[in-house]
Design a protein around this motif. Structure first.
Motif, PDB file in Angstrom:
ATOM      1  N   ARG A   1       0.722  -1.075  -0.151  1.00 16.10           N
ATOM      2  CA  ARG A   1      -0.092  -0.024   0.071  1.00 16.10           C
ATOM      3  C   ARG A   1       0.854   1.173  -0.123  1.00 16.10           C
ATOM      4  N   SER A   2       2.427   1.039   0.011  1.00 14.73           N
ATOM      5  CA  SER A   2       2.986   2.352   0.306  1.00 14.73           C
ATOM      6  C   SER A   2       3.444   2.917  -1.106  1.00 14.73           C
ATOM      7  N   GLU A   3       3.960   4.018  -1.117  1.00 18.92           N
ATOM      8  CA  GLU A   3       4.632   4.642  -2.303  1.00 18.92           C
ATOM      9  C   GLU A   3       5.997   3.980  -2.597  1.00 18.92           C
ATOM     10  N   ALA A   4       6.548   2.951  -2.024  1.00 21.56           N
ATOM     11  CA  ALA A   4       7.768   2.435  -2.201  1.00 21.56           C
ATOM     12  C   ALA A   4       7.598   1.764  -3.565  1.00 21.56           C
ATOM     13  N   GLU A   5       8.778   1.720  -4.489  1.00 19.65           N
ATOM     14  CA  GLU A   5       8.526   1.039  -5.660  1.00 19.65           C
ATOM     15  C   GLU A   5       9.471  -0.382  -5.757  1.00 19.65           C
TER      16      GLU A   5
ATOM     17  N   PHE B   1       7.962 -16.791  -0.485  1.00 21.06           N
ATOM     18  CA  PHE B   1       6.815 -16.552   0.136  1.00 21.06           C
ATOM     19  C   PHE B   1       6.883 -14.870   0.039  1.00 21.06           C
ATOM     20  N   ILE B   2       7.716 -14.167   0.139  1.00 21.51           N
ATOM     21  CA  ILE B   2       7.850 -12.951   0.112  1.00 21.51           C
ATOM     22  C   ILE B   2       7.282 -12.261  -1.163  1.00 21.51           C
ATOM     23  N   SER B   3       8.221 -12.785  -2.250  1.00 20.42           N
ATOM     24  CA  SER B   3       7.763 -12.382  -3.612  1.00 20.42           C
ATOM     25  C   SER B   3       6.223 -12.586  -4.008  1.00 20.42           C
ATOM     26  N   SER B   4       5.934 -13.797  -3.595  1.00 21.02           N
ATOM     27  CA  SER B   4       4.578 -14.150  -3.925  1.00 21.02           C
ATOM     28  C   SER B   4       3.353 -13.198  -3.353  1.00 21.02           C
ATOM     29  N   LYS B   5       4.003 -12.415  -2.182  1.00 28.06           N
ATOM     30  CA  LYS B   5       2.808 -11.641  -1.504  1.00 28.06           C
ATOM     31  C   LYS B   5       3.163 -10.090  -1.839  1.00 28.06           C
ATOM     32  N   CYS B   6       4.164  -9.667  -2.521  1.00 30.21           N
ATOM     33  CA  CYS B   6       4.450  -8.505  -2.660  1.00 30.21           C
ATOM     34  C   CYS B   6       4.535  -8.031  -3.879  1.00 30.21           C
ATOM     35  N   ASN B   7       3.766  -6.822  -4.542  1.00 26.14           N
ATOM     36  CA  ASN B   7       3.649  -6.589  -5.800  1.00 26.14           C
ATOM     37  C   ASN B   7       4.745  -5.266  -6.266  1.00 26.14           C
ATOM     38  N   LYS B   8       5.760  -5.209  -5.217  1.00 28.87           N
ATOM     39  CA  LYS B   8       6.645  -4.218  -5.558  1.00 28.87           C
ATOM     40  C   LYS B   8       8.078  -5.167  -6.333  1.00 28.87           C
ATOM     41  N   THR B   9       8.739  -4.147  -7.002  1.00 29.01           N
ATOM     42  CA  THR B   9       9.916  -4.800  -7.481  1.00 29.01           C
ATOM     43  C   THR B   9      10.987  -5.581  -6.626  1.00 29.01           C
ATOM     44  N   ILE B  10      11.308  -6.689  -6.559  1.00 25.82           N
ATOM     45  CA  ILE B  10      11.969  -7.581  -5.759  1.00 25.82           C
ATOM     46  C   ILE B  10      13.437  -7.484  -5.887  1.00 25.82           C
ATOM     47  N   ASP B  11      14.091  -6.540  -5.009  1.00 24.14           N
ATOM     48  CA  ASP B  11      15.243  -6.291  -5.240  1.00 24.14           C
ATOM     49  C   ASP B  11      16.395  -7.207  -4.138  1.00 24.14           C
ATOM     50  N   VAL B  12      16.893  -8.109  -4.704  1.00 23.75           N
ATOM     51  CA  VAL B  12      17.582  -8.996  -3.789  1.00 23.75           C
ATOM     52  C   VAL B  12      18.981  -8.901  -3.664  1.00 23.75           C
TER      53      VAL B  12
ATOM     54  N   VAL C   1      12.048   2.842   8.498  1.00 19.38           N
ATOM     55  CA  VAL C   1      10.626   2.502   7.890  1.00 19.38           C
ATOM     56  C   VAL C   1       9.878   1.931   8.973  1.00 19.38           C
ATOM     57  N   PHE C   2      10.487   0.397   9.199  1.00 15.42           N
ATOM     58  CA  PHE C   2       9.825  -0.412  10.130  1.00 15.42           C
ATOM     59  C   PHE C   2       9.521  -0.090  11.453  1.00 15.42           C
ATOM     60  N   LYS C   3      10.645   0.767  12.015  1.00 21.34           N
ATOM     61  CA  LYS C   3      10.711   0.897  13.388  1.00 21.34           C
ATOM     62  C   LYS C   3      10.139   2.401  13.528  1.00 21.34           C
ATOM     63  N   SER C   4       9.535   2.760  12.741  1.00 20.33           N
ATOM     64  CA  SER C   4       8.948   4.139  12.803  1.00 20.33           C
ATOM     65  C   SER C   4       7.429   4.071  13.243  1.00 20.33           C
ATOM     66  N   GLU C   5       6.869   4.989  13.962  1.00 14.48           N
ATOM     67  CA  GLU C   5       5.363   4.871  14.652  1.00 14.48           C
ATOM     68  C   GLU C   5       4.447   4.783  13.183  1.00 14.48           C
ATOM     69  N   ASN C   6       4.806   5.399  12.318  1.00 10.49           N
ATOM     70  CA  ASN C   6       3.871   5.355  11.029  1.00 10.49           C
ATOM     71  C   ASN C   6       4.848   5.031   9.965  1.00 10.49           C
ATOM     72  N   PRO C   7       5.010   3.545   9.409  1.00  9.19           N
ATOM     73  CA  PRO C   7       5.777   3.191   8.523  1.00  9.19           C
ATOM     74  C   PRO C   7       5.375   3.876   7.026  1.00  9.19           C
ATOM     75  N   LEU C   8       4.084   3.914   6.983  1.00  6.69           N
ATOM     76  CA  LEU C   8       3.583   4.276   5.717  1.00  6.69           C
ATOM     77  C   LEU C   8       3.763   5.795   5.275  1.00  6.69           C
ATOM     78  N   GLU C   9       3.801   6.459   6.329  1.00  3.20           N
ATOM     79  CA  GLU C   9       4.080   8.072   6.217  1.00  3.20           C
ATOM     80  C   GLU C   9       5.489   8.288   6.003  1.00  3.20           C
ATOM     81  N   THR C  10       6.291   7.190   6.822  1.00  2.00           N
ATOM     82  CA  THR C  10       7.840   7.583   6.581  1.00  2.00           C
ATOM     83  C   THR C  10       8.013   7.017   4.971  1.00  2.00           C
TER      84      THR C  10
ATOM     85  N   GLN D   1       9.933   9.687   0.114  1.00  2.00           N
ATOM     86  CA  GLN D   1       9.283   9.628  -1.264  1.00  2.00           C
ATOM     87  C   GLN D   1       9.293  11.134  -1.493  1.00  2.00           C
ATOM     88  N   SER D   2       8.917  12.096  -0.995  1.00  2.00           N
ATOM     89  CA  SER D   2       8.458  13.368  -0.996  1.00  2.00           C
ATOM     90  C   SER D   2       9.681  14.406  -1.139  1.00  2.00           C
TER      91      SER D   2
END
Ligand code: DX5
Ligand code: ZN
Length: 223
Positions: free
Chosen positions: A25-29, A53-64, A199-208, A213-214
């Motif tokens: 749902r985030s703005e990450a590419e 598992f990760i790539s099957s659930k994620c619609n972003k570009t998978i950068d390994v 991102v993940f340890k922030s209070e609001n990861p989506l907002e971060t 991105q902005s």
């Protein structure tokens, strides 16, 4: 426009699906996926099964990001489980040129990563072949470390070479990146920011993600 690549290493693995949903749902590419073998780096993360598992659930570009010895043994298997960009460490191979070809042969985009002590000129003769250069801004192995500021001059020098040679590869910065230093990193010439803890340890990861991105958007040109 730059790209945000949240690093799944910092997610809560008990709630991996929820975290992946947030990323979707985030703005990450990109989604950055760190593979560590306990040999190239002093930590072990996960392998192909989890990446699948990760790539099957994620619609972003998978950068390994492979932090492993003998990366050439595993390129095909990571592409098969969904890796779209595969980055290996230049310190982990004697045959960087061949490795880039091997990655591209699978259909994935090819990246090389440099540890903090490795000068960018090791890439001089393969820059034309690369889709991505990852400059490590921490010593690889763990999330949540402090950004090494000497990376900034490496970014500038790499970006200068990129412009001079009219190339188009990503300059991705990995480690210790967050709202406090992202603007500076982008100004130096990076175009992909890996962000784990910030991102993940922030209070609001989506907002971060959205704030990362902005950056640069609201800058009014000064005359
Ligand atoms: C470090 C990894 C990074 C890590 C970044 O070895 O390659 O991708 O996940 O984590 P943060 O953003 O927390 O430094
Ligand atoms: Zn990484």
């Amino acid at each position: 426009m730059h790209i945000i690549a949240p690093s799944i290493l910092a997610a809560n693995f008990l709630k991996l699906e929820e975290d992946l949903d947030m990323i979707n749902r985030s703005e990450a590419e990109y989604l950055h996926v760190d593979v560590m073998d306990g040999v190239f780096v002093p930590n072990i993360s996960f392998g192909q099964n989890i990446v699948k598992f990760i790539s099957s659930k994620c619609n972003k570009t998978i950068d390994v990001h492979l932090m492993i010895v003998n990366p050439e043994k595993y390129i095909e298997s990571f592409q098969e489980v969904g890796a779209e960009i595969i980055t290996a460490h230049v310190e982990a191979t004697n045959h960087a040129h061949r490795l880039i070809g091997q990655i591209k042969e699978t259909g994935a985009k090819a990246g090389l990563a440099l540890n903090p002590h490795t000068p960018i000129n090791v890439l001089e003769n393969v820059l034309e072949e690369l889709d991505q250069v990852v400059l490590m801004s921490v010593n690889p192995g763990f999330g949540g470390q402090k950004f090494i500021y000497q990376t900034l001059s490496k970014i500038e020098a790499l970006n200068e070479a990129k412009i001079k040679r009219n190339l188009n590869f990503n300059i991705e910065i990995d480690g210790g990146v967050g709202l406090q230093n992202a603007e500076k990193i982008l100004q130096c010439g990076a175009n992909v920011l890996v962000a784990g803890s910030s991102v993940f340890k922030s209070e609001n990861p989506l907002e971060t993600v959205s704030k990362l991105q902005s950056i640069g958007k609201n800058h009014v040109a000064k005359f």
